[in-house]
Scaffold this active site. Structure first.
Site, short mmCIF file in Angstrom:
data_model
loop_
_atom_site.label_atom_id
_atom_site.label_comp_id
_atom_site.label_asym_id
_atom_site.label_seq_id
_atom_site.Cartn_x
_atom_site.Cartn_y
_atom_site.Cartn_z
N SER A 144 58.62 105.83 81.64
CA SER A 144 57.72 105.48 82.73
C SER A 144 58.45 104.57 83.71
CB SER A 144 56.48 104.75 82.18
OG SER A 144 55.68 104.22 83.23
N TYR A 198 52.71 98.12 76.95
CA TYR A 198 53.09 99.42 77.51
C TYR A 198 54.46 99.32 78.18
CZ TYR A 198 52.70 103.86 79.98
OH TYR A 198 52.92 105.14 80.44
N ALA A 239 56.82 97.08 77.71
CA ALA A 239 57.86 96.82 76.70
C ALA A 239 58.21 98.08 75.94
CB ALA A 239 57.39 95.73 75.75
N SER A 240 57.20 98.87 75.59
CA SER A 240 57.46 100.09 74.81
C SER A 240 58.24 101.11 75.63
CB SER A 240 56.16 100.70 74.31
OG SER A 240 55.35 101.18 75.38
N ILE A 268 50.99 109.96 88.04
CA ILE A 268 50.83 111.41 87.88
C ILE A 268 49.35 111.69 87.62
CG2 ILE A 268 51.57 113.45 86.60
CD1 ILE A 268 53.83 112.01 88.12
#
Length: 243
Positions: free
Chosen positions: A127, A140, A142-143, A173
């Site tokens: 992302s 989110y 960090a992942s 998106i």
């Protein structure tokens, strides 16, 4: 399109959004496609809850049992929960890292013997939040940053085995999750115009546009491409805010 004749692909999160678009494009290109997620897809389904760390080994085992090979692994399943570091329960942190980062790590680990034999390709769906961050997305972001790092590590370690590993970093998106979010706004039409305006091309992206990039990275046409993070965001990260 016949880029994938005779190939076997596994797509996690293949029942909707970017995963569904990728699975459809791979199948159109001739691949046999397995999809692993909690709900049914239009392909060979392996119903799986990737928040359970024992599941990736089971998923790969099922693909091996059914097809006895794997050429393409697309780690697309993802989860996002909002909250600052003060607001987020530890359980939310662990669940997002499990689904977004640990599951791709484990899928890659258990798929590697088959991918080594096929000299296959891995594409991870990261992302732009692995490059920057939206508010209230610590786990989110960090992942996804971790997934980008994992992508480079796998490319370095397994390039000598003939296995390529790349990632895409999508921006906004039009997935079902984002469409539901827009619908929840007080004035969805106004919000859609505003979210489009932060992109130089003045619109948000379609899942099929990301799928085309994923499939190119998985194809033999990208045979010298590995260890890269491909931003696909309509120019959003390139555009500075007004002073």
């Amino acid at each position: 399109m016949s880029h994938f004749d005779g190939k076997v692909a596994l797509v996690t999160g293949g029942s909707s959004g970017m995963g569904a678009a990728t699975a459809a494009l791979l199948a159109k290109g001739g691949a046999r496609v397995f999809c692993a997620q909690r709900s049914a897809s239009a392909h060979d389904d392996i119903l799986a809850d990737l928040s359970d760390p024992t599941v990736p080994e089971q998923v790969i085992g099922e693909v091996e049992k059914c097809a006895n090979k794997l050429d393409i692994l697309v780690n697309c399943a993802g989860l996002m929960r909002e909250g600052t570091v003060e607001e987020s329960p530890l359980e939310d942190w662990h669940t997002q890292l499990q689904v977004n980062l640990t599951a791709p790590f484990l899928m890659t680990r258990y798929a590697m013997p088959m991918l080594r034999k096929s000299r296959g390709a891995i594409v991870n769906v990261g992302s732009i939040e692995g490059l920057g961050n939206n508010p209230r997305h610590p786990a989110y972001g960090a992942s996804k940053a971790g997934l980008h790092g994992l992508t480079r590590a796998v490319a370095v370690d397994h390039g000598p085995d003939g296995v390529r590993c790349n990632a895409v970093a999508p921006g906004w998106i039009d997935t079902p999750l984002n469409e539901d979010f827009i619908a929840s706004m007080g004035d969805p039409q106004k919000f859609r115009a505003e979210i489009g305006s932060i992109h130089p091309i003045r619109r948000t992206g379609a899942p099929e546009e990301v799928a085309k990039l994923i499939c190119w990275l998985a194809s033999d046409e990208a045979s010298f491409v590995t260890g890269q993070i491909w931003t696909i965001d309509g120019g959003r990260m390139a555009q500075l805010s007004l002073p």
